[in-house]
Design a protein around this motif. Structure first.
Motif, PDB file in Angstrom:
ATOM      1  N   THR A 232       0.728  -1.384   0.056  1.00 17.63           N
ATOM      2  CA  THR A 232       0.108   0.211   0.054  1.00 17.63           C
ATOM      3  C   THR A 232       0.900   1.443  -0.113  1.00 17.63           C
ATOM      4  OG1 THR A 232      -0.163  -0.319   2.392  1.00 17.63           O
ATOM      5  CG2 THR A 232      -2.124  -1.101   1.012  1.00 17.63           C
ATOM      6  N   SER A 233       2.124   1.055  -0.018  1.00 18.42           N
ATOM      7  CA  SER A 233       3.091   2.504  -0.164  1.00 18.42           C
ATOM      8  C   SER A 233       3.031   2.960  -1.353  1.00 18.42           C
ATOM      9  CB  SER A 233       4.571   1.941   0.405  1.00 18.42           C
ATOM     10  OG  SER A 233       5.051   1.215  -0.359  1.00 18.42           O
ATOM     11  N   TRP A 234       2.619   2.313  -2.407  1.00 18.89           N
ATOM     12  CA  TRP A 234       2.643   3.186  -3.650  1.00 18.89           C
ATOM     13  C   TRP A 234       1.921   4.102  -3.981  1.00 18.89           C
ATOM     14  CZ3 TRP A 234      -1.705   3.331  -6.732  1.00 18.89           C
ATOM     15  CH2 TRP A 234      -2.562   2.570  -6.295  1.00 18.89           C
ATOM     16  N   THR A 235       0.625   4.447  -2.852  1.00 14.27           N
ATOM     17  CA  THR A 235      -0.176   5.507  -2.813  1.00 14.27           C
ATOM     18  C   THR A 235       0.282   6.720  -2.281  1.00 14.27           C
ATOM     19  OG1 THR A 235      -1.419   4.620  -0.994  1.00 14.27           O
ATOM     20  CG2 THR A 235      -2.439   4.226  -3.076  1.00 14.27           C
ATOM     21  N   LYS A 236       1.248   6.410  -1.713  1.00 12.14           N
ATOM     22  CA  LYS A 236       2.005   7.401  -0.746  1.00 12.14           C
ATOM     23  C   LYS A 236       2.976   8.260  -1.480  1.00 12.14           C
ATOM     24  CE  LYS A 236       3.706   7.605   3.939  1.00 12.14           C
ATOM     25  NZ  LYS A 236       4.299   6.972   5.155  1.00 12.14           N
ATOM     26  N   THR A 237       3.935   7.650  -2.064  1.00 10.57           N
ATOM     27  CA  THR A 237       4.939   8.180  -3.015  1.00 10.57           C
ATOM     28  C   THR A 237       5.136   7.563  -4.455  1.00 10.57           C
ATOM     29  OG1 THR A 237       6.593   7.052  -1.532  1.00 10.57           O
ATOM     30  CG2 THR A 237       6.396   9.486  -1.273  1.00 10.57           C
ATOM     31  N   PRO A 238       4.234   7.676  -5.160  1.00 11.31           N
ATOM     32  CA  PRO A 238       4.265   6.928  -6.322  1.00 11.31           C
ATOM     33  C   PRO A 238       5.596   6.995  -7.057  1.00 11.31           C
ATOM     34  CG  PRO A 238       2.388   8.234  -6.321  1.00 11.31           C
ATOM     35  CD  PRO A 238       3.203   8.695  -5.285  1.00 11.31           C
ATOM     36  N   MET A 239       6.139   8.046  -7.297  1.00 12.50           N
ATOM     37  CA  MET A 239       7.487   7.943  -8.160  1.00 12.50           C
ATOM     38  C   MET A 239       8.669   7.546  -7.551  1.00 12.50           C
ATOM     39  SD  MET A 239       7.818   9.347 -10.897  1.00 12.50           S
ATOM     40  CE  MET A 239       9.237   9.542 -12.180  1.00 12.50           C
ATOM     41  N   LEU A 240       8.814   7.814  -6.205  1.00 12.22           N
ATOM     42  CA  LEU A 240       9.864   7.105  -5.375  1.00 12.22           C
ATOM     43  C   LEU A 240       9.610   5.749  -5.485  1.00 12.22           C
ATOM     44  CD1 LEU A 240      12.293   7.843  -3.511  1.00 12.22           C
ATOM     45  CD2 LEU A 240      10.801   7.778  -1.667  1.00 12.22           C
ATOM     46  N   THR A 241       8.725   4.936  -5.412  1.00 13.80           N
ATOM     47  CA  THR A 241       8.137   3.618  -5.281  1.00 13.80           C
ATOM     48  C   THR A 241       8.604   3.004  -6.551  1.00 13.80           C
ATOM     49  OG1 THR A 241       6.511   4.150  -3.886  1.00 13.80           O
ATOM     50  CG2 THR A 241       6.623   1.846  -4.448  1.00 13.80           C
ATOM     51  N   ALA A 242       8.195   3.832  -7.683  1.00 11.76           N
ATOM     52  CA  ALA A 242       8.407   3.356  -8.923  1.00 11.76           C
ATOM     53  C   ALA A 242      10.130   3.355  -9.259  1.00 11.76           C
ATOM     54  CB  ALA A 242       8.136   4.204 -10.053  1.00 11.76           C
ATOM     55  N   THR A 243      10.900   4.133  -8.583  1.00 15.69           N
ATOM     56  CA  THR A 243      12.378   3.991  -8.762  1.00 15.69           C
ATOM     57  C   THR A 243      12.895   2.870  -7.806  1.00 15.69           C
ATOM     58  OG1 THR A 243      12.406   5.935  -7.067  1.00 15.69           O
ATOM     59  CG2 THR A 243      12.709   6.539  -9.483  1.00 15.69           C
ATOM     60  N   LEU A 244      12.292   2.681  -6.819  1.00 17.68           N
ATOM     61  CA  LEU A 244      12.574   1.667  -5.758  1.00 17.68           C
ATOM     62  C   LEU A 244      12.660   0.284  -6.559  1.00 17.68           C
ATOM     63  CD1 LEU A 244      13.160   0.417  -2.891  1.00 17.68           C
ATOM     64  CD2 LEU A 244      10.869   0.288  -2.631  1.00 17.68           C
ATOM     65  N   MET A 245      11.482  -0.025  -7.559  1.00 19.61           N
ATOM     66  CA  MET A 245      11.574  -1.225  -8.470  1.00 19.61           C
ATOM     67  C   MET A 245      12.760  -1.217  -9.186  1.00 19.61           C
ATOM     68  SD  MET A 245       8.840  -2.264 -11.112  1.00 19.61           S
ATOM     69  CE  MET A 245       9.676  -1.143 -12.550  1.00 19.61           C
ATOM     70  N   MET A 246      13.260  -0.186  -9.863  1.00 21.34           N
ATOM     71  CA  MET A 246      14.484  -0.253 -10.460  1.00 21.34           C
ATOM     72  C   MET A 246      15.669  -0.465  -9.770  1.00 21.34           C
ATOM     73  SD  MET A 246      13.223   0.661 -13.720  1.00 21.34           S
ATOM     74  CE  MET A 246      14.839   1.041 -14.417  1.00 21.34           C
ATOM     75  N   THR A 247      15.854   0.355  -8.557  1.00 18.16           N
ATOM     76  CA  THR A 247      16.840  -0.203  -7.728  1.00 18.16           C
ATOM     77  C   THR A 247      16.957  -1.581  -7.277  1.00 18.16           C
ATOM     78  OG1 THR A 247      16.461   2.178  -6.774  1.00 18.16           O
ATOM     79  CG2 THR A 247      18.186   0.651  -5.721  1.00 18.16           C
ATOM     80  N   LEU A 248      15.808  -1.966  -7.071  1.00 16.17           N
ATOM     81  CA  LEU A 248      15.660  -3.475  -6.480  1.00 16.17           C
ATOM     82  C   LEU A 248      16.257  -4.444  -7.636  1.00 16.17           C
ATOM     83  CD1 LEU A 248      12.420  -3.385  -4.503  1.00 16.17           C
ATOM     84  CD2 LEU A 248      14.554  -3.990  -3.693  1.00 16.17           C
ATOM     85  N   LEU A 249      15.546  -4.055  -8.964  1.00 12.72           N
ATOM     86  CA  LEU A 249      16.238  -4.925 -10.114  1.00 12.72           C
ATOM     87  C   LEU A 249      17.502  -4.807 -10.388  1.00 12.72           C
ATOM     88  CD1 LEU A 249      13.104  -4.504 -12.338  1.00 12.72           C
ATOM     89  CD2 LEU A 249      13.723  -6.196 -10.894  1.00 12.72           C
TER      90      LEU A 249
END
Length: 346
Positions: A232-249
């Motif tokens: 549910t954190s994607w609703t809080k900071t969508p852009m930061l969470t999207a970049t988190l996906m890139m960092t995890l990959l």
């Protein structure tokens, strides 16, 4: 924490690390490691929670076991050869004792049991310090003595660490434990190449530190501690969470992201040394880590699982992402094109 205590502990961490990485004498290196151990304890025990106290005791007991082993290793080497210089470690028994001591400090298999538990009992900032800054002094000692260590023993420990780090991370739901097993796996990659190309180990450590720091700071910003809150954190900071996906990959080692560079170079170096079997095993074991990174990426951005969660959706915050996190995220994902320049430094 009291600001004065925080200042003293932070300065002690910096002092201990500096003493260890710049010393030539075994006693000075041991002193630096001891200062580091004592300086991090207030940070781990700060939350005043039973789990934090348990993590502090586990950390202290493991470090208190590893330090005498390190001292005993250096003393037995000095007894046999008359040398206290770190680079002059030649006695076989001393080399094995040192490998055990440093493995305990780094959390390598089979001395890894304390690491996930200590990270789980710590705050995000302390977990970040334990995963990155506090691993630099032991790796430096391993680097300075790498020419004397047993390659077969290190290769077995490295493969075991990569296997266990990937395997145990599959079934975890707590983010800090997943990152702890990720750290154990990455340590395996660093140790497997340390005898053959120490500079490559340092490069891997720097890039691992960069990516892990980015992940921890992002999770700290969104206050995410487990998979259910990550959903549910994607609703809080969508852009930061999207970049988190890139960092995890990137941390998983997928091309064309930064994390692919060290794995590519390590596999290339192992193949050059005619260790094709080791390179193949390490490459196959990285798939285990890739699976749980993909799971984290899936939970963080792609969709909500088709089940009810006990967490309300977070409100979208108007906070802007801090500049350090933005810079670190860019570096953690976009450094691969600079690999020709990096290769010239190795």
């Amino acid at each position: 924490m009291n600001p004065h205590a925080m200042l003293v502990s932070t300065l002690s961490l910096l002092l201990g690390t500096t003493i260890t990485i710049s010393s030539n004498h075994w006693v000075m290196a041991w002193t630096g490691l001891e200062i580091n151990t004592l300086a991090i304890i207030p940070f781990i025990s700060e939350p005043h929670h039973p789990r934090a106290i348990e993590a502090t005791i586990k950390y202290f007991l493991v470090q208190a076991t590893a330090s005498p082993l390190l001292l005993f290793s250096s003393m037995s080497n000095a007894w046999a050869t008359g040398q206290w210089d770190i680079t002059q470690l030649t006695h076989p028994t001393s080399c094995i004792l040192l490998t055990i001591a440093i493995s305990m400090k780094l959390g390598l298999v089979p001395f890894h049991f304390w690491f996930p538990e200590v990270l789980q009992g710590s705050s995000m900032t302390t977990a970040l310090l334990l995963s990155t800054a506090l691993k630099l002094p032991p790796i430096t000692i391993l680097l300075m003595t790498s020419h004397s260590l047993n390659p077969t023993l290190l290769t077995i420990m490295a493969i075991s660490s990569a296997a266990l780090g990937g395997w145990m991370g599959l079934n975890q739901t707590q983010i800090r434990k997943i990152l702890a097993f990720s750290s154990i796996s990455h340590m395996g990659w660093m140790v497997v190449i340390i005898i053959y190309n120490p500079n490559l180990t340092l490069l891997t450590f720097y890039l691992y530190t960069l990516m892990t720091t980015t992940v921890f700071l992002t999770l700290s910003t969104t206050k995410t501690l487990k998979l259910t809150t990550m959903m549910t954190s994607w609703t809080k900071t969508p852009m930061l969470t999207a970049t988190l996906m890139m960092t995890l990959l990137s941390l998983a080692g997928l091309p064309p992201l930064t994390g692919f560079l060290p794995k590519w170079l390590i596999i290339q170096e192992l193949t050059k040394r005619e260790m094709t079997l080791t390179a193949t095993i390490m490459a196959m074991l990285s798939l285990l880590g890739l699976f749980f990174y993909l799971r984290l990426a899936y939970y963080s951005t792609i969709t909500l699982p088709p089940n009810t969660t006990n967490h309300m959706k977070q409100w979208h915050t108007n906070k802007t992402t801090s500049t350090p996190v933005a810079i670190l995220t860019s570096l953690a994902t976009l450094l691969l094109p600079l690999s020709p320049m990096i290769l010239t430094t190795l």
